[in-house]
Design a protein around this motif. Structure first.
Motif, mmCIF file in Angstrom:
data_model
loop_
_atom_site.group_PDB
_atom_site.id
_atom_site.type_symbol
_atom_site.label_atom_id
_atom_site.label_comp_id
_atom_site.label_asym_id
_atom_site.label_seq_id
_atom_site.Cartn_x
_atom_site.Cartn_y
_atom_site.Cartn_z
ATOM 1 N N ILE A 28 29.931 -61.718 38.947
ATOM 2 C CA ILE A 28 29.679 -60.314 39.273
ATOM 3 C C ILE A 28 29.199 -59.616 38.017
ATOM 4 O O ILE A 28 29.858 -59.672 36.967
ATOM 5 N N THR A 29 28.048 -58.960 38.114
ATOM 6 C CA THR A 29 27.516 -58.165 37.001
ATOM 7 C C THR A 29 27.475 -56.708 37.444
ATOM 8 O O THR A 29 27.873 -56.369 38.561
ATOM 9 N N ALA A 30 26.942 -55.861 36.580
ATOM 10 C CA ALA A 30 26.849 -54.437 36.910
ATOM 11 C C ALA A 30 25.888 -54.175 38.071
ATOM 12 O O ALA A 30 26.003 -53.156 38.756
ATOM 13 N N THR A 31 24.965 -55.118 38.325
ATOM 14 C CA THR A 31 23.952 -54.873 39.356
ATOM 15 C C THR A 31 23.938 -55.885 40.497
ATOM 16 O O THR A 31 23.225 -55.689 41.478
ATOM 17 N N SER A 32 24.698 -56.980 40.368
ATOM 18 C CA SER A 32 24.640 -57.990 41.425
ATOM 19 C C SER A 32 25.906 -58.839 41.462
ATOM 20 O O SER A 32 26.715 -58.808 40.536
ATOM 21 N N ALA A 33 26.025 -59.598 42.533
ATOM 22 C CA ALA A 33 27.118 -60.566 42.673
ATOM 23 C C ALA A 33 26.521 -61.840 43.256
ATOM 24 O O ALA A 33 25.714 -61.795 44.184
ATOM 25 N N THR A 34 26.908 -62.989 42.682
ATOM 26 C CA THR A 34 26.418 -64.284 43.136
ATOM 27 C C THR A 34 27.606 -65.188 43.416
ATOM 28 O O THR A 34 28.509 -65.314 42.588
ATOM 29 N N LEU A 35 27.593 -65.813 44.572
ATOM 30 C CA LEU A 35 28.640 -66.752 44.952
ATOM 31 C C LEU A 35 27.989 -68.095 45.213
ATOM 32 O O LEU A 35 27.063 -68.197 46.018
ATOM 33 N N LYS A 36 28.459 -69.126 44.514
ATOM 34 C CA LYS A 36 27.953 -70.482 44.708
ATOM 35 C C LYS A 36 29.095 -71.376 45.142
ATOM 36 O O LYS A 36 30.157 -71.377 44.530
ATOM 37 N N ALA A 37 28.857 -72.136 46.221
ATOM 38 C CA ALA A 37 29.858 -73.056 46.737
ATOM 39 C C ALA A 37 29.127 -74.211 47.417
ATOM 40 O O ALA A 37 28.034 -74.036 47.948
ATOM 41 N N ARG A 38 29.750 -75.386 47.409
ATOM 42 C CA ARG A 38 29.145 -76.561 48.027
ATOM 43 C C ARG A 38 29.381 -76.622 49.526
ATOM 44 O O ARG A 38 28.649 -77.299 50.247
ATOM 45 N N THR A 39 30.434 -75.956 49.987
ATOM 46 C CA THR A 39 30.762 -76.009 51.418
ATOM 47 C C THR A 39 31.075 -74.605 51.925
ATOM 48 O O THR A 39 31.298 -73.677 51.148
#
Length: 104
Positions: A28-39
């Protein structure tokens, strides 16, 4: 009776199976959120973590999330449950209901 999926990669699986990868990385940054998962199970765990990081500011009527990076995975391949019937009385019917729910 409908066939119950045994593996998370079966079509329509309703619950994770032993050994499924539930790891994820949430950034999570000031301008975005990224979620990475294999399943899908890792994605669900990451979304739950994200939901716990969101706070509503009543003064500004906005939602706020603290910038951070979280990489998480289960320590053990199984999920456990403790039933403390020594200190808290539980009827037999309740204990049987808990036992029936353990596969989920």
């Amino acid at each position: 009776a409908a066939r119950r999926p045994r593996r998370a990669d079966d079509a329509g699986a309703l619950y994770p199976a032993l050994g499924d990868d539930e790891s994820y990385k949430l950034r999570i940054t000031a301008t975005s959120a990224t979620l990475k998962a294999r399943t899908v199970w890792g994605a669900l765990r990451g979304l739950e973590t994200f939901s716990q990081l969101v706070a509503y500011n009543f003064d500004t009527a906005t939602y706020q999330v603290v910038a951070c990076t979280i990489q998480d995975a289960p320590r053990y391949p199984h999920r456990g449950l403790m039933v403390d019937s020594g200190r808290h009385f539980l009827p037999v019917a309740t204990l049987l209901h808990v036992v029936d729910a353990l596969p989920f």
